[in-house]
Design a protein around this motif. Structure first.
Motif, PDB file in Angstrom:
ATOM      1  N   HIS A  13       7.861  92.848 134.807  1.00 45.78           N
ATOM      2  CA  HIS A  13       8.452  93.904 134.683  1.00 45.78           C
ATOM      3  C   HIS A  13      10.123  93.849 134.472  1.00 45.78           C
ATOM      4  CE1 HIS A  13       4.766  96.750 133.840  1.00 45.78           C
ATOM      5  NE2 HIS A  13       5.105  96.527 135.009  1.00 45.78           N
ATOM      6  N   GLN A  14       9.686  92.487 135.316  1.00 46.34           N
ATOM      7  CA  GLN A  14      11.568  92.610 135.375  1.00 46.34           C
ATOM      8  C   GLN A  14      12.099  91.486 134.128  1.00 46.34           C
ATOM      9  OE1 GLN A  14      13.458  94.833 137.324  1.00 46.34           O
ATOM     10  NE2 GLN A  14      11.653  95.532 137.110  1.00 46.34           N
ATOM     11  N   HIS A  15      11.487  90.820 133.943  1.00 44.22           N
ATOM     12  CA  HIS A  15      11.789  89.697 133.406  1.00 44.22           C
ATOM     13  C   HIS A  15      12.107  90.215 131.386  1.00 44.22           C
ATOM     14  CE1 HIS A  15      12.355  86.057 135.618  1.00 44.22           C
ATOM     15  NE2 HIS A  15      11.065  87.070 135.562  1.00 44.22           N
ATOM     16  N   HIS A  16      10.887  91.154 131.201  1.00 45.50           N
ATOM     17  CA  HIS A  16      10.979  92.267 129.866  1.00 45.50           C
ATOM     18  C   HIS A  16      12.645  92.756 129.919  1.00 45.50           C
ATOM     19  CE1 HIS A  16       8.005  94.529 127.241  1.00 45.50           C
ATOM     20  NE2 HIS A  16       8.980  94.170 126.794  1.00 45.50           N
ATOM     21  N   LEU A  17      12.571  93.257 131.635  1.00 45.48           N
ATOM     22  CA  LEU A  17      13.717  94.369 131.753  1.00 45.48           C
ATOM     23  C   LEU A  17      14.872  93.657 131.024  1.00 45.48           C
ATOM     24  CD1 LEU A  17      15.098  97.290 131.675  1.00 45.48           C
ATOM     25  CD2 LEU A  17      15.257  96.845 134.988  1.00 45.48           C
ATOM     26  N   LEU A  18      14.876  92.560 131.262  1.00 46.89           N
ATOM     27  CA  LEU A  18      16.307  91.853 131.104  1.00 46.89           C
ATOM     28  C   LEU A  18      16.445  91.185 129.997  1.00 46.89           C
ATOM     29  CD1 LEU A  18      16.446  89.482 134.506  1.00 46.89           C
ATOM     30  CD2 LEU A  18      17.793  90.795 133.355  1.00 46.89           C
ATOM     31  N   ASN A  19      14.957  91.153 128.929  1.00 44.56           N
ATOM     32  CA  ASN A  19      15.049  90.969 127.438  1.00 44.56           C
ATOM     33  C   ASN A  19      15.350  92.549 126.817  1.00 44.56           C
ATOM     34  OD1 ASN A  19      14.442  88.347 128.242  1.00 44.56           O
ATOM     35  ND2 ASN A  19      11.919  88.790 127.574  1.00 44.56           N
ATOM     36  N   LEU A  20      15.374  93.412 126.922  1.00 43.26           N
ATOM     37  CA  LEU A  20      15.583  94.554 126.316  1.00 43.26           C
ATOM     38  C   LEU A  20      17.086  94.596 126.905  1.00 43.26           C
ATOM     39  CD1 LEU A  20      12.300  96.580 128.367  1.00 43.26           C
ATOM     40  CD2 LEU A  20      13.249  95.551 125.483  1.00 43.26           C
ATOM     41  N   LEU A  21      17.302  94.336 127.285  1.00 42.60           N
ATOM     42  CA  LEU A  21      18.764  94.702 128.229  1.00 42.60           C
ATOM     43  C   LEU A  21      20.249  93.330 127.425  1.00 42.60           C
ATOM     44  CD1 LEU A  21      18.419  95.331 132.002  1.00 42.60           C
ATOM     45  CD2 LEU A  21      19.925  96.926 130.705  1.00 42.60           C
ATOM     46  N   GLN A  22      19.507  92.736 126.600  1.00 43.01           N
ATOM     47  CA  GLN A  22      19.949  92.123 125.797  1.00 43.01           C
ATOM     48  C   GLN A  22      20.050  92.746 124.835  1.00 43.01           C
ATOM     49  OE1 GLN A  22      21.587  89.009 127.396  1.00 43.01           O
ATOM     50  NE2 GLN A  22      22.291  88.736 125.042  1.00 43.01           N
ATOM     51  N   ILE A  23      18.795  93.036 124.045  1.00 44.58           N
ATOM     52  CA  ILE A  23      18.836  92.986 122.966  1.00 44.58           C
ATOM     53  C   ILE A  23      19.064  94.981 123.038  1.00 44.58           C
ATOM     54  CG2 ILE A  23      16.708  94.463 121.348  1.00 44.58           C
ATOM     55  CD1 ILE A  23      14.989  92.720 123.035  1.00 44.58           C
ATOM     56  N   ALA A  24      19.377  95.544 123.681  1.00 43.39           N
ATOM     57  CA  ALA A  24      20.376  96.661 124.018  1.00 43.39           C
ATOM     58  C   ALA A  24      21.688  96.384 122.976  1.00 43.39           C
ATOM     59  CB  ALA A  24      19.992  97.259 124.934  1.00 43.39           C
ATOM     60  N   ARG A  25      21.865  95.019 123.607  1.00 38.95           N
ATOM     61  CA  ARG A  25      23.575  94.931 122.572  1.00 38.95           C
ATOM     62  C   ARG A  25      23.822  95.191 121.184  1.00 38.95           C
ATOM     63  NH1 ARG A  25      26.559  91.387 126.942  1.00 38.95           N
ATOM     64  NH2 ARG A  25      25.510  90.778 128.598  1.00 38.95           N
ATOM     65  N   THR A  26      22.290  94.550 120.648  1.00 36.38           N
ATOM     66  CA  THR A  26      22.861  95.121 118.941  1.00 36.38           C
ATOM     67  C   THR A  26      22.159  96.910 118.645  1.00 36.38           C
ATOM     68  OG1 THR A  26      19.866  94.787 118.960  1.00 36.38           O
ATOM     69  CG2 THR A  26      21.762  92.972 118.790  1.00 36.38           C
ATOM     70  N   ALA A  27      22.107  97.986 120.194  1.00 32.96           N
ATOM     71  CA  ALA A  27      21.452  99.485 119.906  1.00 32.96           C
ATOM     72  C   ALA A  27      22.763  99.865 120.289  1.00 32.96           C
ATOM     73  CB  ALA A  27      20.839  99.494 120.496  1.00 32.96           C
ATOM     74  N   ASN A  28      22.957 101.289 119.773  1.00 31.72           N
ATOM     75  CA  ASN A  28      24.576 102.564 120.423  1.00 31.72           C
ATOM     76  C   ASN A  28      23.543 102.879 121.667  1.00 31.72           C
ATOM     77  OD1 ASN A  28      25.386 105.051 120.700  1.00 31.72           O
ATOM     78  ND2 ASN A  28      25.979 104.275 118.501  1.00 31.72           N
ATOM     79  N   LEU A  29      23.870 103.253 122.752  1.00 33.41           N
ATOM     80  CA  LEU A  29      23.597 102.895 123.555  1.00 33.41           C
ATOM     81  C   LEU A  29      23.669 104.842 123.607  1.00 33.41           C
ATOM     82  CD1 LEU A  29      24.720 101.140 126.339  1.00 33.41           C
ATOM     83  CD2 LEU A  29      22.892 100.584 125.115  1.00 33.41           C
ATOM     84  N   ASP A  30      24.856 105.270 122.842  1.00 29.65           N
ATOM     85  CA  ASP A  30      24.216 107.234 123.551  1.00 29.65           C
ATOM     86  C   ASP A  30      23.751 107.551 122.268  1.00 29.65           C
ATOM     87  OD1 ASP A  30      26.526 108.130 124.998  1.00 29.65           O
ATOM     88  OD2 ASP A  30      28.169 106.376 123.433  1.00 29.65           O
ATOM     89  N   TYR A  31      23.981 106.798 120.842  1.00 30.36           N
ATOM     90  CA  TYR A  31      22.984 107.722 120.250  1.00 30.36           C
ATOM     91  C   TYR A  31      21.132 107.653 120.201  1.00 30.36           C
ATOM     92  CZ  TYR A  31      20.670 108.502 115.171  1.00 30.36           C
ATOM     93  OH  TYR A  31      19.474 108.893 114.974  1.00 30.36           O
ATOM     94  N   ASN A  32      21.004 105.831 120.642  1.00 30.57           N
ATOM     95  CA  ASN A  32      19.141 105.949 120.980  1.00 30.57           C
ATOM     96  C   ASN A  32      19.377 107.280 122.499  1.00 30.57           C
ATOM     97  OD1 ASN A  32      18.589 104.639 118.292  1.00 30.57           O
ATOM     98  ND2 ASN A  32      19.936 103.556 119.621  1.00 30.57           N
TER      99      ASN A  32
END
Length: 197
Positions: free
Chosen positions: A128-147
């Motif tokens: 799960h932690q490795h998956h979470l690290l990947n999601l944090l990387q993908i989140a650089r392309t997302a709006n952290l306020d809007y989503n």
């Protein structure tokens, strides 16, 4: 609430997850019997804490991933924590001197089983932690306020994506402090038994 640069926030959170993974390495090198011992009757063993964390990870990692797949807005330069997300994060996050601010009862659907398999729980948690690290990387392309991501207790309350990451990781940090304290107590108990023999 005070704004923070979105990339800086994600880097800090990735650093927090890497620190948790380092602690997992130490757990992998710990006697499995110690991981399944409760420090006191009614208190969770390390394996039970890990199962509890996995219950939350199964929900939040899936919910975050779904939100990121639906992402239709570009990244925002700065993230502003919401009042509720900030409240939940601060409630969970241990203090700088490694104290848990307030005790709280886990919801019934997040209570671990009596004797979970320590190795299986640790392996799942690390994945799960490795998956979470990947999601944090993908989140650089997302709006952290809007989503926004619904919390596990009710789909009616949604937190900003940035706050969801913050709260979820603070919850893990809280329980890794619990794991540290549990191992100390279990080791003390073992030494007491040996000295009494």
């Amino acid at each position: 609430m005070k704004q923070i640069n979105s990339n800086t926030l994600l880097e800090l959170l990735q650093s927090d997850v890497r620190e948790i993974l380092l602690q997992c390495t130490a757990l992998q090198n710990t006697n499995q019997a110690l991981l399944t011992q409760q420090p006191q009757p009614g208190k969770w063993s390390v394996a039970q804490v890990l199962e509890h964390l996995n219950i939350y990870a199964r929900y939040y990692i899936t919910a975050i991933e779904e939100r990121l797949h639906l992402n239709q807005s570009g990244p925002n330069q700065n993230f502003t924590p919401g009042w509720l997300g900030n409240y939940f994060t601060n409630l969970m996050k241990p203090t700088g001197d490694k104290h848990i601010k307030s005790k709280m009862k886990s919801p019934a659907n997040a209570v671990p089983s009596a004797q979970p398999d320590a190795v299986a729980m640790l392996t799942e948690f690390i994945n799960h932690q490795h998956h979470l690290l990947n999601l944090l990387q993908i989140a650089r392309t997302a709006n952290l306020d809007y989503n926004r991501v619904p919390i596990s207790l009710t789909k009616l309350i949604k937190l900003k994506l940035g706050d969801t990451f913050r709260f979820f990781i603070a919850h893990e940090q809280r329980h890794f402090l619990q794991i540290e304290n549990t191992l100390k107590q279990v080791e003390q108990n073992r030494l007491s038994v040996l000295s009494a023999a």
